[in-house]
Enzyme design. Structure first.
Site, PDB file in Angstrom:
ATOM      1  N   ALA A 100      -1.474  -6.064   3.083  1.00  0.00           N
ATOM      2  CA  ALA A 100      -2.614  -5.663   3.811  1.00  0.00           C
ATOM      3  C   ALA A 100      -2.347  -4.356   3.887  1.00  0.00           C
ATOM      4  O   ALA A 100      -1.571  -3.571   3.418  1.00  0.00           O
ATOM      5  CB  ALA A 100      -2.373  -6.127   5.285  1.00  0.00           C
ATOM      6  N   LYS A 101      -3.511  -3.857   4.276  1.00  0.00           N
ATOM      7  CA  LYS A 101      -3.470  -2.250   4.784  1.00  0.00           C
ATOM      8  C   LYS A 101      -4.474  -1.729   5.814  1.00  0.00           C
ATOM      9  O   LYS A 101      -5.332  -2.600   6.000  1.00  0.00           O
ATOM     10  CB  LYS A 101      -3.927  -1.288   3.451  1.00  0.00           C
ATOM     11  CG  LYS A 101      -3.472   0.199   3.725  1.00  0.00           C
ATOM     12  CD  LYS A 101      -1.768   0.377   3.010  1.00  0.00           C
ATOM     13  CE  LYS A 101      -1.546   1.857   3.070  1.00  0.00           C
ATOM     14  NZ  LYS A 101      -0.322   1.887   2.491  1.00  0.00           N
TER      15      LYS A 101
END
Ligand code: NAD
Length: 408
Positions: A100-101
């Site tokens: 994720a980011k």
């Protein structure tokens, strides 16, 4: 680095694996994209709205994991690309995570600490349902740090009960981990040492050039300097400095802390960031933002090795040039994986409510980095491909196997 470049690398690896186009497309696409307004009151009483993103890319191998970036250039395309890189990175390192980011489009240099705190807490409130110790665990990235992680933890804990495991990269006294702050730099140095070893070269005495003097750039410089390598040039957003005999990194840090820039360091020559990237050296380490090497710069660099501390510094067309010129590139998803690896140790300590000493953290970090490095080198030899292609092959291969075994 936009998603197109990352997709190119994925497609390239997928073409070497025997899987359907539909499956290939499904692993490229994010699991969930959150885009939200973050409105806060500024210190002068006016309101300001920023746009925040959290892209959750893939959770086939575990809860999603990735940094939180505060920068004016943050946009959905870039966050998607960085989230995808996290999926392949955690898979390559065999960490029990997906990718994720997150990011907020803002300029933290122009904001007070109180404004950054309010922005962080408002953003956390907006994403609190989709993050969590077994869902998605943010960590520091560009312009975020242990303090920002403490604010995320505080806001999340308001709703879910005391939850240190919701973020990593926290202050040590608030259940952060020994060794986390320097972990990305330490991992880069481990990889660099092993890369040179492949050609029977010692790290001591090697000439190193580093772009960036933040968490990653500084810690890489400090540790590589301690090991006897010569950091001959380094830069920050304001420009760079050069010293053929090697810079004294502890003295440079004191200079930086006083002046907020490496520029003007006594005994060094001032150079531009453009000059820095073409400085003659053994190892060039980009450790700032992405999108550094295009075809033209790839033709101009003057090094034998590139170790990607930053995420997404190389465009695909530059990779072709590096291959042609015989420049070995250790890709981001391997080179800078020390940060997420020690983040994993921090999360594991939080969940066990136990503490590991620094010696154990560093020994385990070394094991994980060397193991991944060896697997990438071996795969590159067997498949006759470069290190980036090998790293993507391993990372994507594990996610595909998990996806098919779990059932779509
Ligand atoms: P940071 O905010 O601590 O530091 C960024 C540095 O880059 C600063 O020194 C800044 O002055 C410099 N910089 C910005 N623009 C520049 C430019 N145009 N030219 C030269 N220098 C410039 O960020 P960080 O945490 O050190 O992250 C740096 C890179 O490493 C990012 O690509 C990030 O995604 C990646 N990364 C960070 C971690 C981590 O644990 N922090 C882990 C893996 C990868």
């Amino acid at each position: 680095m936009g998603i197109e470049a990352t997709q190119y690398y994925i497609k390239h690896a997928v073409d070497m694996l025997d899987i359907s186009d539909t499956l290939a497309q499904s692993i490229e696409r994010p699991y969930r994209v959150v885009k939200t307004d973050v409105t806060i009151e500024l210190d002068n009483g006016q309101l300001a709205t920023y746009t925040g993103f959290r892209v959750q890319h893939n959770n086939a191998l575990g809860p999603m994991k990735g940094g939180l970036r505060y920068h004016p250039t943050v946009n959905e395309d870039e966050v998607h690309s960085l989230a995808s890189l996290m999926t392949w990175k955690t898979s390559l390192l065999r960490l029990p995570y997906g990718g994720a980011k997150g990011g907020i489009s803002c300029d933290p240099q122009l904001m007070s600490s109180g404004e950054i705190e309010r922005m962080t807490k408002t953003f956390t409130g907006k994403i609190k349902e989709v993050i969590g110790p077994y869902k998605d665990i943010p960590a520091p990235d560009v312009n975020t740090n242990a303090q920002v992680m403490a604010w995320v933890m505080s806001e999340y804990s308001k709703y879910q009960g005391f939850s240190p495991a919701v973020v990593t990269g926290k202050p040590i006294f608030l259940y952060g981990s020994e060794g986390r702050e320097e972990a990305t730099g330490r991992g880069i140095v481990i990889v660099t040492e092993n890369l040179l070893k492949l050609d029977s070269k010692p790290l001591a005495g090697a000439r190193i050039v580093i772009q960036g003097f933040g968490n990653v750039g500084y810690n890489t410089a400090r540790i590589i300097h301690e090991k006897g390598a010569k950091v001959i040039a380094i830069s920050d957003v304001n420009g760079g400095i050069y010293c053929a005999e090697g810079l004294d990194i502890p003295a440079l840090k004191s200079h930086y802390d006083k002046n907020r820039t490496v520029k003007g360091f006594p005994g060094s020559e001032s150079i531009s960031n453009e000059q820095l990237l073409v400085t003659e050296c053994d190892v060039l380490i980009p450790a700032a933002l992405g999108d550094v090497f295009d075809r033209k710069l790839a033709e101009a660099v003057n090094c034998q090795y590139i170790v990607e501390g930053a995420n997404g510094p190389t465009f695909p067309e530059a990779d072709e040039v590096f291959d042609k010129r015989g420049i070995k590139v250790v890709p981001d998803i391997l080179a800078n994986a020390g940060g997420v690896t020690v983040s994993y140790f921090e999360w594991a300590q939080n969940i066990q409510q136990f503490r590991w000493p620094l010696e154990k953290i560093n020994a385990e970090l070394n094991n994980y980095m060397v193991d991944a490095f060896d697997r990438v080198v071996k795969t590159a030899q067997v498949k006759k491909c470069n290190l980036r292609e090998a790293a993507f092959l391993i990372g994507i291969g594990r996610v595909i196997k998990a996806t098919l075994t779990l059932g779509l």
